[in-house]
Design a protein around this motif. Structure first.
Motif, short mmCIF file in Angstrom:
data_model
loop_
_atom_site.label_atom_id
_atom_site.label_comp_id
_atom_site.label_asym_id
_atom_site.label_seq_id
_atom_site.Cartn_x
_atom_site.Cartn_y
_atom_site.Cartn_z
N THR A 1 0.81 -1.21 0.00
CA THR A 1 0.00 0.00 0.00
C THR A 1 0.85 1.27 0.00
O THR A 1 0.31 2.37 0.14
N GLN A 2 2.15 1.14 -0.16
CA GLN A 2 3.02 2.31 -0.15
C GLN A 2 2.76 3.16 -1.39
O GLN A 2 2.56 2.65 -2.48
N ARG A 3 2.82 4.48 -1.19
CA ARG A 3 2.56 5.42 -2.29
C ARG A 3 3.84 5.79 -3.02
O ARG A 3 3.80 6.23 -4.16
N SER A 4 4.99 5.66 -2.38
CA SER A 4 6.24 6.09 -2.99
C SER A 4 7.11 4.89 -3.35
O SER A 4 6.98 3.81 -2.78
N ASP A 5 8.01 5.11 -4.30
CA ASP A 5 8.98 4.07 -4.64
C ASP A 5 9.84 3.72 -3.43
O ASP A 5 10.15 2.56 -3.20
N LEU A 6 10.23 4.75 -2.66
CA LEU A 6 11.05 4.51 -1.48
C LEU A 6 10.32 3.62 -0.48
O LEU A 6 10.90 2.69 0.08
N GLY A 7 9.04 3.87 -0.27
CA GLY A 7 8.26 3.04 0.65
C GLY A 7 8.20 1.60 0.17
O GLY A 7 8.33 0.65 0.96
N GLN A 8 8.03 1.40 -1.14
CA GLN A 8 7.99 0.05 -1.69
C GLN A 8 9.33 -0.65 -1.53
O GLN A 8 9.40 -1.85 -1.22
N VAL A 9 10.43 0.09 -1.72
CA VAL A 9 11.76 -0.48 -1.55
C VAL A 9 11.98 -0.87 -0.09
O VAL A 9 12.53 -1.95 0.20
N ILE A 10 11.56 -0.02 0.84
CA ILE A 10 11.71 -0.33 2.26
C ILE A 10 10.93 -1.60 2.60
O ILE A 10 11.43 -2.48 3.30
#
Length: 150
Positions: A89-98
């Motif tokens: 459910t992450q909105r950013s690429d960084l969130g998805q990477v984390i």
């Protein structure tokens, strides 16, 4: 560079000169690379929530380590390897990477493939609880994203 100097205890002019030259070369190369591709990553994370997440993740890694250790040391223990899809459910690429890296850092699981809206995950000792645990991890990673992250 300062940390290296403190930890090495080498304060000879030649060594310090090489260190300064190395730092300058790295900075120049990084600036040149940035000028060529212009690719930027905005890091928009909530600092306190991120620190809390890191502590939580370290505890989860320790618990998963114990589970994997039992599997490795107990030849009679049944391994239930399984590939399954996990929504993010992450909105950013960084969130998805984390989130993907958090899955991979947790012993016994690895993010195998990224598709829009979900990751393909391999688990060494799969159980129905894995979906609940990864949904909780997803919620926690989403919570560390600052508003306005795109």
């Amino acid at each position: 560079m300062a940390l290296w100097l403190l930890m090495s205890g080498l304060y000879e002019p030649l060594i310090i000169g090489f260190g300064v030259a190395s730092v300058l070369v790295v900075v120049l190369v990084a600036k040149r690379m940035d000028a060529v591709d212009g690719d930027h990553l905005d890091i928009r994370l909530k600092p306190i929530k991120t620190a809390q997440y890191i502590v939580w993740l370290l505890v989860e890694i320790a618990k998963a380590n114990w589970t994997v250790t039992k599997i490795v040391l107990s030849p009679g223990m049944e391994m239930r390897q399984h590939l399954f899809s996990v929504r993010y459910t992450q909105r950013s690429d960084l969130g998805q990477v984390i989130f993907a890296n958090s899955i991979t850092l947790t012993p016994g699981t690895i993010s195998v493939e990224v598709e829009p809206g979900h990751f393909l995950v391999h688990a060494l000792a799969y159980s129905a609880h894995d979906h609940i645990a990864l949904a909780d991890m997803d919620r926690r990673v989403t919570a560390i994203e600052a508003m306005g992250a795109a």
